[in-house]
Design a protein around this motif. Sequence first.
Motif, PDB file in Angstrom:
ATOM      1  N   ILE A 116       9.086  -3.274  -1.015  1.00 29.13           N
ATOM      2  CA  ILE A 116       8.901  -3.101   0.829  1.00 29.13           C
ATOM      3  C   ILE A 116      10.116  -2.842   1.389  1.00 29.13           C
ATOM      4  N   ARG A 117      10.491  -1.879   2.046  1.00 30.06           N
ATOM      5  CA  ARG A 117      11.818  -1.496   2.874  1.00 30.06           C
ATOM      6  C   ARG A 117      12.092  -2.601   3.977  1.00 30.06           C
ATOM      7  N   LYS A 118      13.197  -2.919   3.790  1.00 24.57           N
ATOM      8  CA  LYS A 118      13.800  -3.813   4.706  1.00 24.57           C
ATOM      9  C   LYS A 118      15.120  -3.589   5.451  1.00 24.57           C
ATOM     10  N   VAL A 119      15.189  -3.821   6.501  1.00 20.62           N
ATOM     11  CA  VAL A 119      16.614  -3.466   7.378  1.00 20.62           C
ATOM     12  C   VAL A 119      17.145  -4.991   8.037  1.00 20.62           C
ATOM     13  N   SER A 131       0.930  -1.282  -0.111  1.00 23.29           N
ATOM     14  CA  SER A 131      -0.024  -0.020   0.024  1.00 23.29           C
ATOM     15  C   SER A 131       0.878   1.128   0.163  1.00 23.29           C
ATOM     16  N   GLU A 132       0.114   2.416   0.012  1.00 23.65           N
ATOM     17  CA  GLU A 132       0.883   3.602   0.023  1.00 23.65           C
ATOM     18  C   GLU A 132       1.751   3.789   1.287  1.00 23.65           C
ATOM     19  N   ASP A 133       1.429   3.073   2.324  1.00 24.71           N
ATOM     20  CA  ASP A 133       2.337   3.268   3.629  1.00 24.71           C
ATOM     21  C   ASP A 133       3.549   2.550   3.476  1.00 24.71           C
ATOM     22  N   TYR A 134       3.768   1.716   2.438  1.00 21.06           N
ATOM     23  CA  TYR A 134       5.232   1.129   2.338  1.00 21.06           C
ATOM     24  C   TYR A 134       5.663   1.817   1.096  1.00 21.06           C
ATOM     25  N   PRO A 135       6.840   2.355   1.353  1.00 23.87           N
ATOM     26  CA  PRO A 135       7.587   3.154   0.488  1.00 23.87           C
ATOM     27  C   PRO A 135       8.179   2.121  -0.597  1.00 23.87           C
ATOM     28  N   LEU A 136       8.062   2.414  -2.048  1.00 21.40           N
ATOM     29  CA  LEU A 136       8.553   1.592  -3.028  1.00 21.40           C
ATOM     30  C   LEU A 136      10.105   1.816  -3.132  1.00 21.40           C
ATOM     31  N   TRP A 154       8.657  -1.472   7.953  1.00 22.47           N
ATOM     32  CA  TRP A 154       9.853  -2.037   7.441  1.00 22.47           C
ATOM     33  C   TRP A 154       9.944  -3.533   7.826  1.00 22.47           C
ATOM     34  N   TYR A 155      10.431  -4.446   7.192  1.00 28.99           N
ATOM     35  CA  TYR A 155      10.561  -5.977   7.288  1.00 28.99           C
ATOM     36  C   TYR A 155      11.953  -5.987   8.137  1.00 28.99           C
ATOM     37  N   VAL A 156      12.084  -6.800   9.253  1.00 28.34           N
ATOM     38  CA  VAL A 156      13.482  -6.921   9.732  1.00 28.34           C
ATOM     39  C   VAL A 156      13.842  -8.275   9.690  1.00 28.34           C
ATOM     40  N   VAL A 157      15.105  -8.217   8.927  1.00 32.69           N
ATOM     41  CA  VAL A 157      15.757  -9.404   8.505  1.00 32.69           C
ATOM     42  C   VAL A 157      17.064  -9.670   9.305  1.00 32.69           C
ATOM     43  N   THR A 158      17.222 -10.825  10.121  1.00 33.80           N
ATOM     44  CA  THR A 158      17.999 -11.222  10.712  1.00 33.80           C
ATOM     45  C   THR A 158      18.655 -12.544  10.416  1.00 33.80           C
ATOM     46  N   GLY A 159      19.653 -13.157  10.968  1.00 34.86           N
ATOM     47  CA  GLY A 159      20.274 -14.358  10.852  1.00 34.86           C
ATOM     48  C   GLY A 159      19.591 -15.705  11.383  1.00 34.86           C
ATOM     49  N   ALA A 160      18.392 -14.943  12.226  1.00 39.35           N
ATOM     50  CA  ALA A 160      17.098 -15.838  12.582  1.00 39.35           C
ATOM     51  C   ALA A 160      17.669 -17.045  13.789  1.00 39.35           C
ATOM     52  N   GLY A 161      18.903 -16.478  14.460  1.00 33.83           N
ATOM     53  CA  GLY A 161      19.452 -17.144  15.613  1.00 33.83           C
ATOM     54  C   GLY A 161      18.846 -16.681  16.827  1.00 33.83           C
TER      55      GLY A 161
END
Length: 354
Positions: free
Chosen positions: A76-79, A13-18, A109-116
């Motif tokens: 969608i932005r991710k960190v 949606s417009e709430d998520y920067p492209l 924003w989606y949060v990406v980690t090494g999942a540990g």
Amino acid sequence: MDERQRVSPPDVSEDYPLVTEHERNTTQTTRLVEEIKETADKFLRDQATRGDLKIVSRALRELRYAFKVFTPYRRIRKVTVFGSARMAPDHPAYQASLEFGRRMAKAGWYVVTGAGGGIMEGAHVGAGRKMSMGLNIMLPFEQDANYVISNDEKLVNLKYFFTRKLMFVKEVHAVALFPGGFGTQDECFETLTLVQTGKRDLMPIVLIDPPGGQYWPDWKQFICRQMEDHGLISPADHSLYKITDSIDEAFDEIMGFYCVYHSMRYVRDKLYLRLHFEPSQELLDQLNTEFADIIETGKIESTTAHEMEKDEEHLVDLPRLAFHFNRRDIGRLRQMVDRINNSFELCNVHKVES
């Protein structure tokens, strides 16, 4: 997860920067797949060893599946959040990562980690399962994903560090690092190296301590004494990262970076900076004066999308600055982006209330 399960795209949606993503081109895609097949055939001609082929085969399969998982989320932005897996939930750094994950997820924003565990778990706890993505490394002593992201369709399990590290930097729009060991330092220096050398587009890199922490200030002392003082890096390279012990400041650093600046793309011999707002002639004149040292020839000009950018239809209408960048002084280019962002009072709109 059985890869036959469908990876459902999120609601955009417009709430998520492209963000920048080239549109699919069937002809070009077919040609590239044929090139991959031709390269594979050459392994037979070269009499490659079984061990070498196993590495290539596994790496290709890992990347294919990782791309499949991330593709629906690319606009969608991710960190990416790095940090020690050894931090207990009551550690101040764990608590700081939890708050950081919460703030970023709330901003879309989606949060990406090494999942540990540790910092990775804390960031996912803060973000919640819906806004978490994971790149888990399979180790003999530590291969289970944390409870937030375990068995989620947005989790990828990888054997090789190099495929995992590619995804950490390629698929995101900011990197946040908390205190950690050898792995965290490796990820820190690789991220900085890729940005400094132009192998990765500019993005905010924040080095975050818990309140009062000295991990990153001590790190910077080493950088200054052993690298900058000996001419091994440029003073402007410090602009590529920000050290803070404040989650508010870290959040504002990331969001502020994209308040006017949107993305960048090289088209032939020119760099195009896509912006959210049209720069004034006054600002244009100031940029040409202040950053003349990074202009190879000509000057910085306000322009529209180049014909070769038309494959990114969702970005075509954005105003642009274009110039012949020397492709060397990335720290100075980051300073120019900061100058552009700081010139607009509208930058204040990026702030999200807790």
